[in-house]
Design a protein around this motif. Sequence first.
Motif, short mmCIF file in Angstrom:
data_model
loop_
_atom_site.label_atom_id
_atom_site.label_comp_id
_atom_site.label_asym_id
_atom_site.label_seq_id
_atom_site.Cartn_x
_atom_site.Cartn_y
_atom_site.Cartn_z
N ASN A 3 -36.51 56.67 -36.92
CA ASN A 3 -35.70 55.45 -37.01
C ASN A 3 -35.67 54.89 -38.43
O ASN A 3 -36.71 54.69 -39.06
N LEU A 4 -34.44 54.59 -38.89
CA LEU A 4 -34.22 54.05 -40.24
C LEU A 4 -33.75 52.61 -40.17
O LEU A 4 -32.94 52.24 -39.31
N MET A 5 -34.27 51.78 -41.08
CA MET A 5 -33.74 50.43 -41.28
C MET A 5 -33.32 50.30 -42.74
O MET A 5 -34.09 50.63 -43.65
N VAL A 6 -32.09 49.82 -42.96
CA VAL A 6 -31.57 49.60 -44.31
C VAL A 6 -31.57 48.10 -44.59
O VAL A 6 -31.05 47.31 -43.80
N TYR A 19 -21.87 55.45 -44.06
CA TYR A 19 -20.92 56.56 -43.93
C TYR A 19 -21.00 57.55 -45.08
O TYR A 19 -20.19 58.47 -45.17
N MET A 20 -21.98 57.37 -45.95
CA MET A 20 -22.15 58.31 -47.06
C MET A 20 -22.77 59.61 -46.59
O MET A 20 -22.44 60.70 -47.10
N VAL A 21 -23.68 59.52 -45.60
CA VAL A 21 -24.48 60.67 -45.18
C VAL A 21 -24.41 60.83 -43.67
O VAL A 21 -24.35 59.83 -42.94
N VAL A 28 -32.54 61.70 -38.71
CA VAL A 28 -32.74 60.27 -38.96
C VAL A 28 -31.69 59.47 -38.18
O VAL A 28 -30.50 59.79 -38.23
N TYR A 29 -32.15 58.45 -37.49
CA TYR A 29 -31.25 57.59 -36.71
C TYR A 29 -31.14 56.22 -37.38
O TYR A 29 -32.15 55.57 -37.64
N ILE A 51 -38.67 54.59 -41.28
CA ILE A 51 -38.19 54.68 -42.67
C ILE A 51 -37.49 53.37 -43.03
O ILE A 51 -36.67 52.87 -42.24
N VAL A 52 -37.82 52.81 -44.19
CA VAL A 52 -37.14 51.61 -44.67
C VAL A 52 -36.51 51.93 -46.02
O VAL A 52 -37.20 52.33 -46.96
#
Length: 392
Positions: A3-6, A19-21, A28-29, A51-52
């Motif tokens: 799990n990813l947080m931006v 939408y870049m990757v 990675v979700y 992941i942050v």
Amino acid sequence: MWNLMVVEDEAIVRIGLRYMVNWESYGVYWKAEASNGEEALQIMESENIHIVMTDIRMPGMDGLELAKQIKQRNQAVQIIFLSSYDNFAYAQEAIRIGAVDYLHKPTMDEEEVAKTLITVVARLEQAPADDPHLSEEDRNNYYLSLLDKYTFPETRYHSALETNDFQTGYWLTVFRKRDDAVPDSEDADSLRFMSLQYLIDEYVSKDWGGVVFHRSFREIIWIAPGAAKSGQETYADRGKYLDSLRQKVFELLNIALISSASSLYPDIGQLPEAYMEALLQLPINEQSDNFIVRKSKAFVDKHLLEDVTLAKVAAEIHVSAGYLSRVFLKELGENFSDYVIRNKLEYAQKLLRETNKKVYEIAADIGYTNPHYFSKLFKERIGMTPLEYRNQ
């Protein structure tokens, strides 16, 4: 999926990243988004984030402070920094915190982000097989309980110590900061200590594996398998490996460490004995004087009348010349070469006062084959020529 947080205060940047990757193709979700550090910490409390990816410059809590707080709560979370500023100070602090990468927003592209994701996922997949229900603090306390026969648990959960890696036995190393005479107490010191633990963990996980944890922010304990992951290094190679680890810590964090390793033990039940053995072998006086500097000074004193160079001394005590140069200056406030010259000239002054040797003979005695160079150096440092010094 991981799990990813931006965390990014500009919505358009978040959309662009989204939408870049093709995130899911890398395992990675895209789990959550936050516009500031405070919001990100709230999400961390309710969501399982691995992941942050965070901007550094944000209103309120910046990305560096956010990363420090995340690492304090859960050391396993992987951090990726974003910044519009190509600033080395930021990159250096990112390394201290334990970031995976530092991406420059104006120039980063899909290939660069993808490369970082591959690194992050590899680290997550190689993490120790500890009980996922344990918090970082509980995990640390569990490993501490294994070091004392009075707290050694009757029932052990399946941890990284119960994997096949330890079939060849294990050895234990204790690390302490060289100036760690008193336990750290302030938050800033604790965070810096956690950065140190993270760096050691990252370093050994790539080459050797094992378990890294701390005792009261005073010492770091590494329990290592009998053989490295490559199979090429074994317990017999531990001294050279520990030297390189301490050197890397000094280069990146400017922290001088002392360490001591136990013998090789076959059974996890002997951890209390291994820990006590390592403690009893910790260098006694290195809390106030760096051991490497003392060893190098002793070598210089013994070989003062020879051509003593930084490279020769570094090779003798098994560290790199660059590392020795930096730690020497840090500890003594004097360059290595200046130390050697000062001691040679002090010995030359003694010979000028107490013997009738000619100047060129004295120059040769202390390792200078060119007497004119020796005289010039003597005048620059002492303020008079060798003959003037003798005749005063």
